[in-house]
Design a protein around this motif. Structure first.
Motif, PDB file in Angstrom:
ATOM      1  N   ALA A 217      -5.587  12.387   6.892  1.00  0.00           N
ATOM      2  CA  ALA A 217      -6.059  11.050   6.578  1.00  0.00           C
ATOM      3  C   ALA A 217      -6.923  10.584   7.741  1.00  0.00           C
ATOM      4  CB  ALA A 217      -4.889  10.093   6.367  1.00  0.00           C
ATOM      5  N   LEU A 218      -8.176  10.303   7.449  1.00  0.00           N
ATOM      6  CA  LEU A 218      -9.123   9.856   8.466  1.00  0.00           C
ATOM      7  C   LEU A 218      -9.502   8.415   8.186  1.00  0.00           C
ATOM      8  CD1 LEU A 218      -9.668  13.059   8.002  1.00  0.00           C
ATOM      9  CD2 LEU A 218     -11.729  12.640   9.321  1.00  0.00           C
ATOM     10  N   GLY A 319      -7.076  14.576  -4.173  1.00  0.00           N
ATOM     11  CA  GLY A 319      -7.511  13.689  -5.247  1.00  0.00           C
ATOM     12  C   GLY A 319      -6.794  12.353  -5.238  1.00  0.00           C
ATOM     13  N   LEU A 320      -5.671  12.252  -4.503  1.00  0.00           N
ATOM     14  CA  LEU A 320      -4.978  10.976  -4.401  1.00  0.00           C
ATOM     15  C   LEU A 320      -5.881   9.910  -3.784  1.00  0.00           C
ATOM     16  CD1 LEU A 320      -2.334   9.419  -4.800  1.00  0.00           C
ATOM     17  CD2 LEU A 320      -1.611  10.215  -2.545  1.00  0.00           C
ATOM     18  N   ALA A 321      -6.827  10.335  -2.933  1.00  0.00           N
ATOM     19  CA  ALA A 321      -7.742   9.371  -2.305  1.00  0.00           C
ATOM     20  C   ALA A 321      -8.523   8.599  -3.360  1.00  0.00           C
ATOM     21  CB  ALA A 321      -8.698  10.098  -1.356  1.00  0.00           C
ATOM     22  N   GLY A 322      -9.024   9.304  -4.363  1.00  0.00           N
ATOM     23  CA  GLY A 322      -9.826   8.654  -5.383  1.00  0.00           C
ATOM     24  C   GLY A 322      -9.038   7.736  -6.286  1.00  0.00           C
ATOM     25  N   LEU A 323      -7.703   7.844  -6.277  1.00  0.00           N
ATOM     26  CA  LEU A 323      -6.843   7.000  -7.106  1.00  0.00           C
ATOM     27  C   LEU A 323      -6.283   5.820  -6.320  1.00  0.00           C
ATOM     28  CD1 LEU A 323      -4.773   9.848  -8.837  1.00  0.00           C
ATOM     29  CD2 LEU A 323      -6.915   8.816  -9.629  1.00  0.00           C
ATOM     30  N   TRP A 324      -6.148   5.999  -5.007  1.00  0.00           N
ATOM     31  CA  TRP A 324      -5.413   5.023  -4.218  1.00  0.00           C
ATOM     32  C   TRP A 324      -6.102   3.661  -4.174  1.00  0.00           C
ATOM     33  CZ3 TRP A 324      -0.578   5.186  -3.325  1.00  0.00           C
ATOM     34  CH2 TRP A 324      -0.016   4.241  -2.468  1.00  0.00           C
ATOM     35  N   GLY A 325      -7.421   3.656  -4.074  1.00  0.00           N
ATOM     36  CA  GLY A 325      -8.140   2.388  -4.049  1.00  0.00           C
ATOM     37  C   GLY A 325      -7.891   1.569  -5.300  1.00  0.00           C
ATOM     38  N   HIS A 326      -7.754   2.246  -6.446  1.00  0.00           N
ATOM     39  CA  HIS A 326      -7.488   1.537  -7.699  1.00  0.00           C
ATOM     40  C   HIS A 326      -6.100   0.904  -7.676  1.00  0.00           C
ATOM     41  CE1 HIS A 326     -11.160   3.069  -9.401  1.00  0.00           C
ATOM     42  NE2 HIS A 326     -10.800   4.303  -9.099  1.00  0.00           N
ATOM     43  N   CYS A 349       7.212  18.550   2.260  1.00  0.00           N
ATOM     44  CA  CYS A 349       6.097  18.396   3.201  1.00  0.00           C
ATOM     45  C   CYS A 349       4.893  17.657   2.624  1.00  0.00           C
ATOM     46  CB  CYS A 349       5.631  19.773   3.695  1.00  0.00           C
ATOM     47  SG  CYS A 349       6.934  20.812   4.364  1.00  0.00           S
ATOM     48  N   ASP A 350       4.678  17.797   1.334  1.00  0.00           N
ATOM     49  CA  ASP A 350       3.433  17.300   0.726  1.00  0.00           C
ATOM     50  C   ASP A 350       3.660  15.973   0.021  1.00  0.00           C
ATOM     51  OD1 ASP A 350       1.544  19.528   1.290  1.00  0.00           O
ATOM     52  OD2 ASP A 350       3.000  20.678   0.122  1.00  0.00           O
ATOM     53  N   ARG A 351       3.795  14.913   0.817  1.00  0.00           N
ATOM     54  CA  ARG A 351       4.057  13.586   0.236  1.00  0.00           C
ATOM     55  C   ARG A 351       3.183  12.533   0.917  1.00  0.00           C
ATOM     56  NH1 ARG A 351       9.093  13.975  -2.770  1.00  0.00           N
ATOM     57  NH2 ARG A 351       8.931  11.733  -3.081  1.00  0.00           N
ATOM     58  N   PRO A 352       1.844  12.644   0.792  1.00  0.00           N
ATOM     59  CA  PRO A 352       0.989  11.614   1.388  1.00  0.00           C
ATOM     60  C   PRO A 352       1.258  10.254   0.759  1.00  0.00           C
ATOM     61  CG  PRO A 352      -0.261  13.013  -0.113  1.00  0.00           C
ATOM     62  CD  PRO A 352       1.077  13.660   0.068  1.00  0.00           C
ATOM     63  N   TYR A 353       1.187   9.216   1.582  1.00  0.00           N
ATOM     64  CA  TYR A 353       1.396   7.828   1.141  1.00  0.00           C
ATOM     65  C   TYR A 353       2.788   7.625   0.532  1.00  0.00           C
ATOM     66  CZ  TYR A 353      -3.692   7.338   1.624  1.00  0.00           C
ATOM     67  OH  TYR A 353      -4.981   7.318   2.110  1.00  0.00           O
ATOM     68  N   ILE A 357       3.826   4.465  -1.782  1.00  0.00           N
ATOM     69  CA  ILE A 357       4.185   4.680  -3.183  1.00  0.00           C
ATOM     70  C   ILE A 357       5.550   4.080  -3.473  1.00  0.00           C
ATOM     71  CG2 ILE A 357       4.825   6.457  -4.869  1.00  0.00           C
ATOM     72  CD1 ILE A 357       2.592   8.202  -3.689  1.00  0.00           C
ATOM     73  N   ALA A 358       6.507   4.286  -2.565  1.00  0.00           N
ATOM     74  CA  ALA A 358       7.838   3.717  -2.742  1.00  0.00           C
ATOM     75  C   ALA A 358       7.788   2.197  -2.765  1.00  0.00           C
ATOM     76  CB  ALA A 358       8.759   4.200  -1.618  1.00  0.00           C
ATOM     77  N   GLU A 359       6.911   1.620  -1.949  1.00  0.00           N
ATOM     78  CA  GLU A 359       6.773   0.161  -1.916  1.00  0.00           C
ATOM     79  C   GLU A 359       6.193  -0.363  -3.229  1.00  0.00           C
ATOM     80  OE1 GLU A 359       3.967  -2.997   0.478  1.00  0.00           O
ATOM     81  OE2 GLU A 359       4.858  -1.341   1.612  1.00  0.00           O
ATOM     82  N   LEU A 360       5.184   0.327  -3.763  1.00  0.00           N
ATOM     83  CA  LEU A 360       4.609  -0.081  -5.049  1.00  0.00           C
ATOM     84  C   LEU A 360       5.649  -0.005  -6.157  1.00  0.00           C
ATOM     85  CD1 LEU A 360       1.107   1.648  -4.959  1.00  0.00           C
ATOM     86  CD2 LEU A 360       1.549  -0.803  -4.883  1.00  0.00           C
ATOM     87  N   GLU A 361       6.452   1.063  -6.123  1.00  0.00           N
ATOM     88  CA  GLU A 361       7.491   1.212  -7.139  1.00  0.00           C
ATOM     89  C   GLU A 361       8.551   0.116  -6.992  1.00  0.00           C
ATOM     90  OE1 GLU A 361      10.085   4.832  -9.108  1.00  0.00           O
ATOM     91  OE2 GLU A 361       9.769   4.831  -6.943  1.00  0.00           O
TER      92      GLU A 361
END
Length: 444
Positions: A217-218, A319-326, A349-353, A357-361
């Motif tokens: 993540a940059l 591809g999560l980057a393109g969805l996260w802004g929405h 290991c592979d759980r970005p954000y 995500i837990a907060e949104l849920e």
């Protein structure tokens, strides 16, 4: 006794929320393709995957003296062609010389035993491509050949524009000016400006220990004196310093309120195990405080749906980057009908954000959430398999007007998702979603 300070702050909060909602709605409407106010005998059709061809088509349609009907090629049938006198096509090439999603069905109308008679139609094709890739401008030339074979009169030979060069904007302006007879302004929501020096603020690996390649993540910030703005779904074009390499495109995961662009970049390797030039620089070589040239570009074909429309977001990997802004935009607007289907390799290991995500849920902004992992010891699955398993829910959301948005690898995840959607919703159902603008893809 009335607490006027409390009343004031409450009114201020409501006003701010209404203003933000109005701005989002206005930006959304400005970004959306409109069929224009032409009489129908002049058509401007586009084949666009990431918004470039659409932006040019919008500029042309609004600049023609008598207006024009603007529409994607998939919505252009033979009856419309035979009743029109002039057709302008702005056609990008996608994948291995293929048509973009919104033009994929158009040429099938010409695959008949008897060709249509288009002898009363004059046409002109602008083909967009990138010379670094094979099949440069292939779809534009396929389109040109099909129209000519059907008897349409070519007003000017098919023009090619290389989108990877700095001269692209000038070439587009010249092409538009030759048609309209005067300079055509670049107004509209399809472009946000020029390359500027953006500084690397932070970089962190979001999948340490993953069986796959590292993903980072940059976060990059614009020049302090430069005001920037963008909408969810926008794209960052990045040029590396001192490199002749063309700009690389990345989906933006943040909104302008954060005052920075956040990207998810997967470190790529070639067949010799060497890091890719762009991903290697961004993920490993670039130091904090250094800058790259970055330009923001709108992608109206991947815009956030208007209002509280149910939204299904499907992606894998970066591809999560393109969805996260929405998801961020929906939370800011208070819209809760969101369903995220996201796939990665390892659940450990592979759980970005993961925290976000837990907060949104927790806050009821994700009533639908399916996380799947292809390397899990139990219940391993890909996103397309989840969609098949959740067929009844998928059908229900679509019946309630849901928009489906997909972001990720074109040849891997996106192809599998498309096949699963056609199994669950039927090919005719998926094509109707495409025509209605309810199936949107940002795939690479």
């Amino acid at each position: 006794m009335i607490d006027w300070q409390t009343v004031f702050y409450a009114l201020f909060a409501v006003t701010a929320w209404l203003l933000f909602t109005w701005q989002c709605l206005r930006a959304y409407r400005l970004a959306q393709p409109s069929e224009g106010d032409g009489r129908g005998d002049v058509l401007v059709a586009y084949a666009s995957q990431s918004g470039r061809a659409l932006g040019i088509a919008q500029r042309l349609a609004t600049s023609l003296p008598d207006g024009a009907r603007l529409l994607p090629l998939n919505r252009l049938d033979l009856d419309s062609l035979q009743s029109a006198r002039q057709l302008y096509c702005i056609a990008a090439t996608y994948g291995e010389g293929e048509a973009p999603d919104n033009a994929a069905r158009f040429l099938s109308q010409f695959a008949q035993a008897e060709l249509p008679d288009l002898s009363s139609l004059r046409y002109q094709v602008l083909a967009l491509g990138d010379r670094e890739y094979p099949h440069f401008c292939a779809y534009g030339h396929q389109l040109d050949a099909a129209l000519a074979e059907a008897g349409a009169e070519c007003a000017v030979n098919c023009a090619e524009i290389d989108c990877g060069t700095e001269q692209m904007a000038q070439a587009v302006d010249q092409w538009l000016g030759a048609i309209v007879g005067e300079a055509v302004t670049a107004e509209g929501a399809h472009s946000y400006g020029e390359f500027l020096p953006w500084t690397l603020q932070s970089r962190r690996c979001v999948n340490e220990g993953s069986p796959g390649a590292p993903m980072y993540a940059l976060r990059l910030s614009p020049p302090a004196t430069q005001a920037v703005d963008w909408q969810a779904g926008a794209i960052a074009e990045i040029r590396l310093p001192g490199s002749a390499m063309r700009a690389r495109e990345y989906s933006i995961a943040s909104l302008p309120q954060s005052e920075s662009v956040e990207l998810l970049v997967r470190l790529q390797y070639d067949e010799h195990g060497q890091a890719g030039m762009a991903s290697g620089y961004l993920c490993e070589q670039m130091a904090l405080g250094e800058y790259v040239e970055l330009k923001l570009r709108a992608n109206p074909l991947f815009a956030t749906p208007e209002g509280d429309t149910p939204l299904i977001l499907i992606g894998a990997g970066s591809g999560l980057a393109g969805l996260w802004g929405h998801l961020e935009a929906r939370r800011q607007s208070g819209y809760r009908q969101n369903w995220l289907v996201y796939g990665e390799r390892s659940p450990a290991c592979d759980r970005p954000y993961a925290e976000q995500i837990a907060e949104l849920e927790r806050d009821a902004y994700l009533p639908g959430l399916d996380l799947c992992f292809s390397r899990a010891e139990q219940n391993a699955a890909y996103v397309q398999e989840v969609l098949r398993q959740r067929a009844l829910a998928l059908q229900d959301w679509v019946s309630r007007g849901a928009v489906i948005m997909v972001c990720g690898s074109r040849d891997g995840m996106a192809g599998g998702v498309d096949a699963a959607l056609r199994e669950v919703l039927g090919t005719a159902g998926v094509e109707q979603l495409e025509n209605d603008g309810r199936y949107r893809r940002d795939v690479y």
